[in-house]
Design a protein around this motif. Sequence first.
Motif, PDB file in Angstrom:
ATOM      1  N   TRP A 296     -10.644   6.538  -1.945  1.00  0.00           N
ATOM      2  CA  TRP A 296     -10.844   7.823  -1.284  1.00  0.00           C
ATOM      3  C   TRP A 296      -9.523   8.580  -1.183  1.00  0.00           C
ATOM      4  N   GLN A 297      -8.486   7.867  -0.796  1.00  0.00           N
ATOM      5  CA  GLN A 297      -7.218   8.499  -0.450  1.00  0.00           C
ATOM      6  C   GLN A 297      -6.462   9.059  -1.647  1.00  0.00           C
TER       7      GLN A 297
ATOM      8  N   ALA B  90     -12.941  10.361   6.745  1.00  0.00           N
ATOM      9  CA  ALA B  90     -11.585   9.829   6.625  1.00  0.00           C
ATOM     10  C   ALA B  90     -11.114   9.199   7.926  1.00  0.00           C
TER      11      ALA B  90
ATOM     12  N   LEU C 252      -7.279   2.251  -2.549  1.00  0.00           N
ATOM     13  CA  LEU C 252      -7.247   3.567  -1.899  1.00  0.00           C
ATOM     14  C   LEU C 252      -8.093   4.607  -2.644  1.00  0.00           C
TER      15      LEU C 252
ATOM     16  N   ASP D  44      -2.764  11.044   3.040  1.00  0.00           N
ATOM     17  CA  ASP D  44      -3.128  10.551   1.705  1.00  0.00           C
ATOM     18  C   ASP D  44      -1.901  10.487   0.799  1.00  0.00           C
TER      19      ASP D  44
ATOM     20  N   THR E  37      -6.895   3.929   6.974  1.00  0.00           N
ATOM     21  CA  THR E  37      -5.722   4.809   6.925  1.00  0.00           C
ATOM     22  C   THR E  37      -5.921   6.081   7.736  1.00  0.00           C
TER      23      THR E  37
END
Length: 249
Positions: free
Chosen positions: A210-211, A181, A208, A191, A186
């Motif tokens: 992953w987030q 991350a 986004l 998140d 970001t």
Amino acid sequence: MKSASPLPSFGRDMSESSSIPRHIAIIMDGNGRWAKERGKPRISGHRAGAESVRECVEGCKQLGVEFLTLYAFSSENWNRPAAEITALMALLERFLEEKAGELMEQNVRLQAIGHLERLPVRTRRKLDKAIERTSGNTSLTLILALSYGAREEIVEAARSLAADAVAGKIDPAKIDNATFASRLYTAEIPDPDLLIRTSGELRVSNFLLWQISYAEIVIFKKFWPDFHQADLNEAVEEYSRRHRRFGGL
């Protein structure tokens, strides 16, 4: 510049229970269809959508939301007709010029994520100026995802870690979620807790990825230009009724 500059840490634990999301992300979909239904050119839908952005920013600030990320222009949007892209960039420039003062008045900090180097020189200059002008603001942080694609972001993070591993700077066995991350655009942004999408589409459109792993999702059938502050409040109320388990019981 592909990522946002460092942001202050507010120290809230992910598992903390709150009726107000700390971070809201929005896929602003339906501008073109809104215009088509009214027999207008697509750009008129984008202009109408700018008013919804204003209402959303004001609404988030009133609710106490700390971060608002808007999917403003995806990496795939570069495939649209040249005339529409030119009009969109002009609209972005106009937004930055006209709204920077309002962001200052409201103590809102502007940031941007994505392949910003792909933006036209004039557009990028105005974006950088607005970001710099609002850099000291401490209320809501407004993040524009511009020329953004989540798969590209993830691939670039993997390349960065692989390069460091080859160079002996990092042990591959020690790469964990936090390490990964930290290489995303970001890295300094929490998140999203809540993902909102308009137009009724049931997909996340490379945003986004992953987030939003544990984000609550609220879908509105209405198009983005018809999304108002009351709708934002409705989404937050729905969020407050849900029990977030983060994979647990």
